[in-house]
Design an enzyme around this catalytic site. Structure first.
Site, PDB file in Angstrom:
ATOM      1  N   HIS A  33      20.974 -82.568 -41.349  1.00  0.00           N
ATOM      2  CA  HIS A  33      22.193 -81.769 -41.529  1.00  0.00           C
ATOM      3  C   HIS A  33      22.821 -82.055 -42.889  1.00  0.00           C
ATOM      4  O   HIS A  33      23.286 -81.145 -43.583  1.00  0.00           O
ATOM      5  CB  HIS A  33      23.231 -82.115 -40.458  1.00  0.00           C
ATOM      6  CG  HIS A  33      22.832 -81.734 -39.067  1.00  0.00           C
ATOM      7  ND1 HIS A  33      22.692 -82.648 -38.053  1.00  0.00           N
ATOM      8  CD2 HIS A  33      22.543 -80.527 -38.523  1.00  0.00           C
ATOM      9  CE1 HIS A  33      22.352 -82.025 -36.938  1.00  0.00           C
ATOM     10  NE2 HIS A  33      22.239 -80.742 -37.198  1.00  0.00           N
ATOM     11  N   GLN A 149      12.793 -70.724 -34.776  1.00  0.00           N
ATOM     12  CA  GLN A 149      14.185 -70.275 -34.793  1.00  0.00           C
ATOM     13  C   GLN A 149      14.485 -69.518 -36.085  1.00  0.00           C
ATOM     14  O   GLN A 149      15.064 -68.429 -36.070  1.00  0.00           O
ATOM     15  CB  GLN A 149      15.094 -71.499 -34.656  1.00  0.00           C
ATOM     16  CG  GLN A 149      16.553 -71.258 -34.966  1.00  0.00           C
ATOM     17  CD  GLN A 149      17.426 -72.462 -34.649  1.00  0.00           C
ATOM     18  OE1 GLN A 149      17.742 -72.704 -33.487  1.00  0.00           O
ATOM     19  NE2 GLN A 149      17.847 -73.209 -35.637  1.00  0.00           N
ATOM     20  N   SER A 181      16.374 -85.442 -36.021  1.00  0.00           N
ATOM     21  CA  SER A 181      16.836 -84.569 -34.944  1.00  0.00           C
ATOM     22  C   SER A 181      17.944 -85.299 -34.200  1.00  0.00           C
ATOM     23  O   SER A 181      17.899 -86.530 -34.069  1.00  0.00           O
ATOM     24  CB  SER A 181      15.669 -84.294 -33.987  1.00  0.00           C
ATOM     25  OG  SER A 181      16.162 -83.838 -32.741  1.00  0.00           O
TER      26      SER A 181
HETATM   27  O1  PAF Z   1      19.537 -75.408 -34.775  1.00  0.00           O
HETATM   28  C1  PAF Z   1      20.591 -75.589 -34.136  1.00  0.00           C
HETATM   29  O2  PAF Z   1      21.250 -76.631 -34.199  1.00  0.00           O
HETATM   30  C2  PAF Z   1      21.098 -74.467 -33.232  1.00  0.00           C
HETATM   31  O3  PAF Z   1      20.048 -73.786 -32.626  1.00  0.00           O
HETATM   32  C3  PAF Z   1      22.060 -73.494 -33.938  1.00  0.00           C
HETATM   33  C4  PAF Z   1      21.367 -72.731 -35.056  1.00  0.00           C
HETATM   34  C5  PAF Z   1      23.248 -74.263 -34.489  1.00  0.00           C
HETATM   35  C6  PAF Z   1      22.583 -72.458 -32.924  1.00  0.00           C
HETATM   36  O4  PAF Z   1      23.257 -73.055 -31.870  1.00  0.00           O
END
Ligand code: PAF
Length: 271
Positions: A33, A149, A181
């Site tokens: 992140h 995703q 993660s």
């Molecule tokens: O990747 C994630 O953390 C989630 O799938 C997201 C994109 C924030 C959607 O809830």
């Protein structure tokens, strides 16, 4: 850093800006992140991070409950990173309105994780569609660990003519090789070691099969993963990363996609 819990106050504030660089998260922030946020900050637009553990993308209540949450620590970290806005919505703030655009769910949502987590991608697309409508971000930063995703969000954005651009960011790894993660915090030391051994084992497999995909013996590899300490394997497949077609002939653009459990913790990656 300004914190918002309500979309109307947030919208009032961000409407004044030249555009938003958006980093959606479910909290439990880690180096992955942080890397997304640092890249977002380079755009010169204001950076907005969201923390929302989206119940609709969990196919099991127990998984939703045990998902790592640490909002206090997250807020501290985000302050340090000097982001502009943090949005921590309630369920009602996100799901209490009807979005203008309908979710487009590509059929690839039924493969890989979609096969094993029923309704997962419907939930992801639904929340992302709503975030897009609220925030209207110029950029959205997402990590390649969740490659499926990214692919599905990009398809939705294209088909629905949405102007946000997805910025795909490389997977950040722990020193022991495993992809960062939030779920890693549920692993003990021994389980971390197992995940690391699995990562190195599969990285070697990838090297070996580069020129000869027929060496890809799924059953044998799955057996070896169990011997290394995996409790269960959801899938292990090779796909072309551009077309998302299964590989028939040797090619350079393929990735090994896998999802497996160590006890109750589900881990995914692609290498
Ligand atoms: O990747 C994630 O953390 C989630 O799938 C997201 C994109 C924030 C959607 O809830």
């Amino acid at each position: 850093m300004k914190i918002f819990k309500d979309k109307h106050t947030l919208q009032k504030e961000i409407l004044k800006t030249k555009g938003i660089s958006f980093v959606p998260t479910m909290g439990g922030l880690h180096e992955g992140h942080i890397s997304l946020i640092k890249q977002s900050k380079k755009t010169k637009l204001k950076t907005l991070v969201s923390i929302f553990v989206n119940p609709k993308q969990f196919n099991k209540k127990s998984d939703f409950k045990s998902y790592p949450r640490n909002t206090k620590k997250d807020i501290k970290q985000l302050k340090k990173l000097k982001i502009n806005y943090l949005y921590i919505p309630t369920f009602k703030d996100i799901y209490g309105f009807k979005p203008k655009k309908k979710v487009f769910l590509d059929k690839f949502s039924k493969k890989l994780c979609g096969k094993f987590r029923k309704g997962h991608f419907e939930g992801v697309l639904s929340v992302v569609n709503r975030f897009i409508e609220i925030i209207k971000p110029r950029y959205i930063f997402l990590g390649k660990k969740d490659y499926q995703q990214i692919y599905l969000i990009k398809k939705h954005i294209k088909i629905r003519n949405i102007r946000s651009k997805i910025i795909e960011c490389k997977t950040i790894r722990e020193k022991n090789g495993i992809a960062c993660s939030s779920r890693n915090s549920n692993l003990n030391k021994n389980q971390m070691k197992i995940a690391s051994n699995i990562f190195y084992y599969l990285s070697n497999i990838k090297k070996k099969i580069k020129n000869n995909h027929s060496l890809f013996n799924v059953n044998k590899i799955k057996k070896n993963l169990i011997n290394l300490g995996a409790s269960k394997i959801d899938y292990l497949e090779i796909y072309n990363v551009k077309s998302f077609k299964k590989i028939k002939r040797p090619s350079k653009k393929f990735n090994l996609f896998f999802a497996y459990y160590i006890k109750n913790t589900r881990l995914i990656d692609n290498i």
